[in-house]
Motif scaffolding. Structure first.
Motif, PDB file in Angstrom:
ATOM      1  N   LEU A   1      42.261  41.532  43.417  1.00 27.73           N
ATOM      2  CA  LEU A   1      42.782  42.545  44.326  1.00 27.73           C
ATOM      3  C   LEU A   1      43.384  41.916  45.581  1.00 27.73           C
ATOM      4  O   LEU A   1      44.472  42.313  46.028  1.00 27.73           O
ATOM      5  N   ILE A   2      42.699  40.927  46.144  1.00 26.98           N
ATOM      6  CA  ILE A   2      43.222  40.244  47.329  1.00 26.98           C
ATOM      7  C   ILE A   2      44.529  39.525  47.013  1.00 26.98           C
ATOM      8  O   ILE A   2      45.486  39.555  47.796  1.00 26.98           O
ATOM      9  N   LEU A   3      44.600  38.890  45.838  1.00 28.97           N
ATOM     10  CA  LEU A   3      45.829  38.214  45.424  1.00 28.97           C
ATOM     11  C   LEU A   3      46.980  39.215  45.286  1.00 28.97           C
ATOM     12  O   LEU A   3      48.113  38.944  45.720  1.00 28.97           O
TER      13      LEU A   3
ATOM     14  N   HIS B   1      37.583  41.424  43.002  1.00 27.53           N
ATOM     15  CA  HIS B   1      37.942  41.379  44.411  1.00 27.53           C
ATOM     16  C   HIS B   1      38.982  40.291  44.679  1.00 27.53           C
ATOM     17  O   HIS B   1      39.920  40.478  45.465  1.00 27.53           O
ATOM     18  N   ALA B   2      38.829  39.150  44.010  1.00 30.39           N
ATOM     19  CA  ALA B   2      39.798  38.065  44.177  1.00 30.39           C
ATOM     20  C   ALA B   2      41.170  38.476  43.641  1.00 30.39           C
ATOM     21  O   ALA B   2      42.209  38.194  44.268  1.00 30.39           O
TER      22      ALA B   2
ATOM     23  N   ILE C   1      47.285  42.089  46.834  1.00 25.17           N
ATOM     24  CA  ILE C   1      47.667  42.538  48.179  1.00 25.17           C
ATOM     25  C   ILE C   1      48.577  41.511  48.840  1.00 25.17           C
ATOM     26  O   ILE C   1      49.592  41.864  49.466  1.00 25.17           O
ATOM     27  N   LEU C   2      48.237  40.236  48.692  1.00 22.89           N
ATOM     28  CA  LEU C   2      49.070  39.183  49.288  1.00 22.89           C
ATOM     29  C   LEU C   2      50.457  39.159  48.664  1.00 22.89           C
ATOM     30  O   LEU C   2      51.467  38.988  49.370  1.00 22.89           O
TER      31      LEU C   2
END
Length: 277
Positions: free
Chosen positions: A14-16, A11-12, A18-19
């Motif tokens: 994936l968030i990175l 999840h981390a 996306i950013l």
């Protein structure tokens, strides 16, 4: 806690991701509403200015230095992308049907000749393709802009793989039912390939929308400028570059392909994940 850690890592990541993908787009959105001189100095605020939203109407109607109205470029890009997408599918579907279900001399030779074109970079084909378009007097025409990009070995290969997965029993049942070649294609193969057609349409639309090298070479008439060409023309002109207009045009250029992907997302994912029929 230890059990949760393995789930938090993806999840981390994936968030990175996306950013990393979203940050340049957000900078373009925010920068399009700010002063061009401030952007040139590198003073771009991440907070959009509502008072600067008028730049979108300005570029749509008036364009910028070195480029015409963006609405016309968007229409050219949309027409080009649709023509390429529909043209590739319309040409590849019967081509794959012919090499899969018909038995004729040099059938596989024809298929491998089509397949071998995948090994040739686009740049290798530019000069002979341009020569053909020039001989046919199709330079600076919409036909010359789209026809050379319609042939697709990739789409033919994908359709052939889909057709090979059709059970022999289904083919025999259609033959016993009296279905001719055109009826078999229309009533069985096209419905079976619906998800693949949708997925290919999305990919080919984005491919056609992002074209730069061929339109730059074959279309020197400003009326045939695609939105990608318009963005390039806005940068590096004799006058100072209006960076807020460049960013606004880039944001407008993102909207149609993103809209196509969002509208056809379900069919797009289905076509990519369902390999066997």
């Amino acid at each position: 806690m230890r059990r949760r850690m393995p789930a938090l890592i993806p999840h981390a990541v994936l968030i990175l991701a996306i950013l990393l993908f979203a940050l340049p787009i957000w900078i373009a959105v925010a920068g399009s509403t700010q002063d061009s001189a401030a952007i040139a100095r590198g003073e771009v605020s991440l907070v959009p200015s509502l008072s600067g939203l008028g730049v979108y109407r300005d570029v749509l109607v008036n364009g910028s230095a070195g480029a015409g109205p963006v609405w016309r470029s968007l229409l050219v890009s949309a027409a080009m992308a649709l023509a390429i997408a529909f043209g590739k599918i319309a040409l590849s579907l019967p081509s794959a049907y012919a090499v899969t279900f018909f038995r004729f001399p040099f059938r596989m030779t024809a298929f491998w000749l089509i397949f071998l074109t995948l090994m040739l970079p686009v740049e290798v084909r530019l000069i002979p393709t341009f020569q053909v378009m020039s001989s046919l007097d199709l330079i600076n025409s919409f036909t010359g802009l789209t026809i050379p990009l319609v042939a697709s070995a990739t789409a033919t290969l994908l359709f052939r793989q889909t057709f090979l997965a059709v059970p022999d029993e289904l083919v025999e049942a259609a033959r016993m039912d009296g279905a001719g070649p055109l009826r078999f294609l229309r009533d069985i193969l096209i419905p079976v390939s619906g998800a693949n057609i949708a997925a290919l349409f999305v990919i080919l639309f984005v491919y056609g929308w992002n074209q730069y090298l061929w339109p730059l070479l074959v279309a020197t008439d400003p009326k045939l400028d695609t939105v990608v060409i318009s963005i390039v023309k806005m940068v590096g002109v004799d006058t100072a570059t209006e960076w807020n207009k460049v960013m606004a045009t880039a944001v407008l250029a993102l909207i149609p392909p993103v809209a196509v992907v969002l509208v056809m997302q379900r069919w797009f994912v289905k076509g990519l994940t369902e390999g066997d029929k």
